[in-house]
Design a protein around this motif. Structure first.
Motif, PDB file in Angstrom:
ATOM      1  N   VAL A 250       0.946  -1.208   0.002  1.00 37.77           N
ATOM      2  CA  VAL A 250       0.001  -0.005   0.046  1.00 37.77           C
ATOM      3  C   VAL A 250       0.859   1.197  -0.003  1.00 37.77           C
ATOM      4  O   VAL A 250       1.648   1.415   0.809  1.00 37.77           O
ATOM      5  N   ALA A 251       0.625   2.132  -1.006  1.00 33.16           N
ATOM      6  CA  ALA A 251       1.562   3.229  -1.083  1.00 33.16           C
ATOM      7  C   ALA A 251       0.648   4.511  -1.124  1.00 33.16           C
ATOM      8  O   ALA A 251      -0.151   4.578  -1.634  1.00 33.16           O
ATOM      9  N   LEU A 252       1.218   5.388  -0.181  1.00 33.87           N
ATOM     10  CA  LEU A 252       0.757   7.068  -0.332  1.00 33.87           C
ATOM     11  C   LEU A 252       1.419   8.028  -0.895  1.00 33.87           C
ATOM     12  O   LEU A 252       2.615   7.906  -0.745  1.00 33.87           O
ATOM     13  N   VAL A 253       0.952   8.582  -2.134  1.00 30.32           N
ATOM     14  CA  VAL A 253       1.853   9.356  -2.671  1.00 30.32           C
ATOM     15  C   VAL A 253       1.121  10.877  -2.762  1.00 30.32           C
ATOM     16  O   VAL A 253       0.119  11.256  -2.896  1.00 30.32           O
ATOM     17  N   THR A 254       1.938  11.844  -2.256  1.00 32.78           N
ATOM     18  CA  THR A 254       1.522  13.246  -2.087  1.00 32.78           C
ATOM     19  C   THR A 254       1.784  13.857  -3.452  1.00 32.78           C
ATOM     20  O   THR A 254       2.789  13.583  -4.061  1.00 32.78           O
ATOM     21  N   GLY A 255       1.125  14.872  -3.600  1.00 35.91           N
ATOM     22  CA  GLY A 255       1.427  15.545  -5.047  1.00 35.91           C
ATOM     23  C   GLY A 255       0.992  14.853  -6.109  1.00 35.91           C
ATOM     24  O   GLY A 255       1.356  14.879  -7.488  1.00 35.91           O
ATOM     25  N   ALA A 256      -0.091  13.948  -5.961  1.00 33.24           N
ATOM     26  CA  ALA A 256      -0.184  12.662  -7.010  1.00 33.24           C
ATOM     27  C   ALA A 256      -1.079  13.039  -8.141  1.00 33.24           C
ATOM     28  O   ALA A 256      -1.404  12.369  -9.031  1.00 33.24           O
TER      29      ALA A 256
ATOM     30  N   ALA B 183      -6.527   5.867   4.946  1.00 29.24           N
ATOM     31  CA  ALA B 183      -5.879   4.994   4.102  1.00 29.24           C
ATOM     32  C   ALA B 183      -5.559   3.556   4.796  1.00 29.24           C
ATOM     33  O   ALA B 183      -5.932   2.532   4.173  1.00 29.24           O
ATOM     34  N   LEU B 184      -5.435   3.750   6.183  1.00 31.08           N
ATOM     35  CA  LEU B 184      -5.242   2.084   7.103  1.00 31.08           C
ATOM     36  C   LEU B 184      -6.746   1.778   6.938  1.00 31.08           C
ATOM     37  O   LEU B 184      -6.781   0.542   6.882  1.00 31.08           O
ATOM     38  N   GLY B 185      -7.793   2.594   7.064  1.00 31.23           N
ATOM     39  CA  GLY B 185      -8.995   2.129   7.093  1.00 31.23           C
ATOM     40  C   GLY B 185      -9.561   1.129   5.710  1.00 31.23           C
ATOM     41  O   GLY B 185     -10.161   0.192   5.704  1.00 31.23           O
ATOM     42  N   VAL B 186      -9.006   2.079   4.870  1.00 31.75           N
ATOM     43  CA  VAL B 186      -9.455   1.394   3.386  1.00 31.75           C
ATOM     44  C   VAL B 186      -8.580   0.100   2.833  1.00 31.75           C
ATOM     45  O   VAL B 186      -9.004  -1.095   2.492  1.00 31.75           O
ATOM     46  N   PHE B 187      -7.206   0.027   3.103  1.00 28.45           N
ATOM     47  CA  PHE B 187      -6.415  -0.637   2.813  1.00 28.45           C
ATOM     48  C   PHE B 187      -5.724  -1.785   3.856  1.00 28.45           C
ATOM     49  O   PHE B 187      -4.799  -2.592   3.644  1.00 28.45           O
ATOM     50  N   GLY B 188      -5.777  -1.408   5.386  1.00 26.27           N
ATOM     51  CA  GLY B 188      -5.533  -2.111   6.310  1.00 26.27           C
ATOM     52  C   GLY B 188      -3.931  -2.046   6.599  1.00 26.27           C
ATOM     53  O   GLY B 188      -3.476  -2.523   7.585  1.00 26.27           O
TER      54      GLY B 188
ATOM     55  N   GLY C 230      -8.215  -1.641 -13.604  1.00 20.77           N
ATOM     56  CA  GLY C 230      -8.519  -2.916 -12.808  1.00 20.77           C
ATOM     57  C   GLY C 230      -7.650  -2.715 -11.473  1.00 20.77           C
ATOM     58  O   GLY C 230      -7.402  -3.802 -10.879  1.00 20.77           O
ATOM     59  N   ARG C 231      -7.075  -1.528 -11.313  1.00 20.78           N
ATOM     60  CA  ARG C 231      -6.176  -1.298 -10.166  1.00 20.78           C
ATOM     61  C   ARG C 231      -6.763  -0.762  -8.861  1.00 20.78           C
ATOM     62  O   ARG C 231      -7.924  -0.293  -9.137  1.00 20.78           O
ATOM     63  N   SER C 232      -6.219  -0.837  -7.902  1.00 21.91           N
ATOM     64  CA  SER C 232      -6.722  -0.273  -6.685  1.00 21.91           C
ATOM     65  C   SER C 232      -6.229   1.076  -6.316  1.00 21.91           C
ATOM     66  O   SER C 232      -4.972   1.149  -6.164  1.00 21.91           O
ATOM     67  N   ALA C 233      -7.028   1.983  -6.302  1.00 19.20           N
ATOM     68  CA  ALA C 233      -6.477   3.338  -6.044  1.00 19.20           C
ATOM     69  C   ALA C 233      -7.709   4.258  -5.436  1.00 19.20           C
ATOM     70  O   ALA C 233      -8.790   4.162  -5.827  1.00 19.20           O
ATOM     71  N   VAL C 234      -7.484   5.242  -4.446  1.00 17.66           N
ATOM     72  CA  VAL C 234      -8.176   6.118  -4.162  1.00 17.66           C
ATOM     73  C   VAL C 234      -7.840   7.614  -3.973  1.00 17.66           C
ATOM     74  O   VAL C 234      -6.365   7.715  -3.925  1.00 17.66           O
ATOM     75  N   TYR C 235      -8.444   8.604  -4.007  1.00 16.15           N
ATOM     76  CA  TYR C 235      -7.944  10.090  -3.806  1.00 16.15           C
ATOM     77  C   TYR C 235      -8.326  10.479  -2.696  1.00 16.15           C
ATOM     78  O   TYR C 235      -9.569  10.342  -2.084  1.00 16.15           O
ATOM     79  N   GLU C 236      -7.486  11.117  -1.995  1.00 14.04           N
ATOM     80  CA  GLU C 236      -7.674  11.700  -0.671  1.00 14.04           C
ATOM     81  C   GLU C 236      -7.288  13.333  -0.716  1.00 14.04           C
ATOM     82  O   GLU C 236      -6.040  13.477  -1.284  1.00 14.04           O
ATOM     83  N   GLN C 237      -8.168  14.050  -0.218  1.00 16.51           N
ATOM     84  CA  GLN C 237      -7.706  15.542  -0.029  1.00 16.51           C
ATOM     85  C   GLN C 237      -6.708  15.548   0.937  1.00 16.51           C
ATOM     86  O   GLN C 237      -7.139  15.499   2.145  1.00 16.51           O
ATOM     87  N   LEU C 238      -5.534  16.484   0.492  1.00 16.23           N
ATOM     88  CA  LEU C 238      -4.479  16.475   1.469  1.00 16.23           C
ATOM     89  C   LEU C 238      -3.713  17.616   1.348  1.00 16.23           C
ATOM     90  O   LEU C 238      -3.254  17.934   0.046  1.00 16.23           O
TER      91      LEU C 238
ATOM     92  N   SER D 158      -1.561  -0.680  -4.133  1.00 12.95           N
ATOM     93  CA  SER D 158      -2.730  -0.392  -3.992  1.00 12.95           C
ATOM     94  C   SER D 158      -2.139   1.382  -3.555  1.00 12.95           C
ATOM     95  O   SER D 158      -1.208   1.562  -2.660  1.00 12.95           O
ATOM     96  N   VAL D 159      -2.875   2.310  -4.331  1.00 13.88           N
ATOM     97  CA  VAL D 159      -2.398   3.604  -4.049  1.00 13.88           C
ATOM     98  C   VAL D 159      -3.299   4.639  -3.668  1.00 13.88           C
ATOM     99  O   VAL D 159      -4.506   4.721  -4.290  1.00 13.88           O
ATOM    100  N   VAL D 160      -2.840   5.363  -2.649  1.00 13.21           N
ATOM    101  CA  VAL D 160      -3.661   6.509  -2.204  1.00 13.21           C
ATOM    102  C   VAL D 160      -3.020   7.735  -2.853  1.00 13.21           C
ATOM    103  O   VAL D 160      -1.846   8.279  -2.606  1.00 13.21           O
ATOM    104  N   LEU D 161      -3.928   8.377  -3.737  1.00 19.31           N
ATOM    105  CA  LEU D 161      -3.308   9.442  -4.431  1.00 19.31           C
ATOM    106  C   LEU D 161      -3.802  10.744  -3.430  1.00 19.31           C
ATOM    107  O   LEU D 161      -5.002  11.194  -3.627  1.00 19.31           O
TER     108      LEU D 161
END
Ligand code: NAD
Length: 258
Positions: free
Chosen positions: A11-17, A80-85, A57-65, A35-38
Motif C-alpha cells: 500500500v503506497a501513499l503519494v503526495t502531489g499525486a 488509508a489504514l481503514g481502506v487498505f489495512g 483494474g487497479r486499486s486506487a483512491v484519492y484523498e484531499q490532503l 494499492s495507491v492513495v493519491l
C-alpha cells in the motif's frame, strides 16, 4: 514498460499525486502492483487519475490532503489504514517552486509558504505517514528533493533551502528508523517536463530563451520526463533497494556534474 509486480501487495501513499512527477509515481507504483492513495489539494485531477487507475483494474483512491495541515495528515493516514489495512510506502512529492525572489528583496511570507509546503509537508508526512509505516512493521519512504539541494540557483533562496532541508531530514529519518525496518531515501531531479517547470519557463520574458538555458544546464541535452523520476522512486520503494537507506539519488541529466 515491463511490469513484474515490484511492489505487488503493498500500500503506497503519494503526495502531489494529481500532477507531474507525483502523478507519474502513482501510476508507476500502481502498474507494479501497489494499492495507491493519491493525495493532493487538486481534487479534480486527483480523482480523475484515481478513476483512471481503477478503470485499468487497479486499486486506487484519492484523498484531499494539504501537506501543511497536521489535521489533514491525521485524517488521510487514518483513512488509508481503514481502506487498505496498512501502509508500506510513502512518497513525499508535493512541492512548489515559489520563491523566485532575490534575497535583498525577499518577501518573508513567500519564504514561509515555500518552506511550509516543501519542508514542513515532508516533516508531517514522516511524522504521520512514517509513523504508520513503523507501526506496520516496516517499509520504504522516498522524499522528492531536487538538484537545487546541491546547486544554488539565483532567486532560489527558499526553494534551495527547502530542498536541502528535505535531503538532511531524509538522513535523520533513515538513521532513526533503520532499526525499525523503515528505509528512507531521497531522489533529486533536474528540470523535468511538468506543469511546475512549464510555468517557470512561460513566466520568463523570453520563454524560448529560458527553455534553451534550462536545457543547456543538463549535459544530457534535454529536460527529464516524469516517468524517469518515477522509475528511480520505484527502485527505492521496492525490495530491490533493500540495503539502501539514507541515500541521495540524483536523476538530473548531469546538471550537478560541473
Ligand atoms: N519539475 C521539476 O523540474 C522538478 C525538479 C526537481 C524537483 N521537483 C520536485 O518534484 C515535486 C513535484 O513537482 P512537479 O514538477 O511534478 O510539480 P507539479 O506542479 O506538476 O505537481 C505538484 C503537485 O503538488 C500539489 N501540491 C501543491 N501544494 C500542495 C499542498 N500544500 N498539499 C498537497 N499537494 C500540494 C499540486 O496540486 C500538484 O498536483 C516537487 O516537490 C518539486 O519541487 C520538480
Amino acid at each position: 514498460m515491463d511490469t513484474i509486480g515490484r511492489v505487488a501487495g503493498k500500500v503506497a501513499l503519494v503526495t502531489g499525486a494529481a500532477s507531474g512527477i507525483g502523478a507519474a509515481i502513482a501510476e508507476r507504483l500502481s502498474e507494479e502492483g501497489a494499492s495507491v492513495v493519491l493525495a493532493d489539494i487538486n481534487a479534480e485531477a486527483g480523482e480523475a487519475l484515481a478513476a483512471k487507475l481503477r478503470g485499468a483494474g487497479r486499486s486506487a483512491v484519492y484523498e484531499q490532503l494539504d501537506v501543511t495541515s497536521e489535521a489533514d495528515w491525521q485524517r488521510v493516514v487514518h483513512d488509508a489504514l481503514g481502506v487498505f489495512g496498512g501502509l508500506d510506502i510513502l512518497v513525499n512529492c508535493a512541492g512548489v517552486a515559489t520563491g523566485g525572489q532575490e534575497l535583498l528583496h525577499h518577501d518573508f511570507a513567500n519564504w514561509r509558504r515555500t518552506l511550509a509546503i516543501n519542508l514542513d509537508g515532508v516533516f508531517l508526512g514522516l511524522r504521520h505517514g512514517g509513523a504508520a509505516i513503523v507501526a506496520n512493521g516496516g517499509g520504504a519512504i522516498v522524499n522528492i528533493s531536487s538538484v537545487a539541494s546541491k546547486a544554488a540557483v539565483v532567486r532560489g533562496a527558499a526553494y534551495c533551502a527547502s530542498k536541502a532541508g528535505v535531503a538532511q531530514l531524509t538522513k535523520v529519518a533513515a538513521l532513526e528508523w533503520a532499526p525499525l525496518g523503515v528505509r528512507v531515501n531521497s531522489v533529486h531531479p533536474g528540470y523535468v517536463e511538468t506543469p511546475l517547470v512549464e510555468a517557470l519557463i512561460s513566466q520568463a520574458p523570453d520563454a524560448a530563451a529560458m527553455r534553451a538555458v534550462a536545457i543547456s544546464r543538463h549535459p544530457i541535452g534535454r529536460l527529464g520526463l516524469p516517468e524517469e523520476i518515477a522509475n528511480a522512486v520505484l527502485f527505492f520503494a521496492s525490495d530491490e533497494a533493500g540495503f539502501a537507506t539514507g541515500a541521495e539519488l540524483l536523476v538530473d541529466g548531469g546538471y550537478a556534474l560541473p
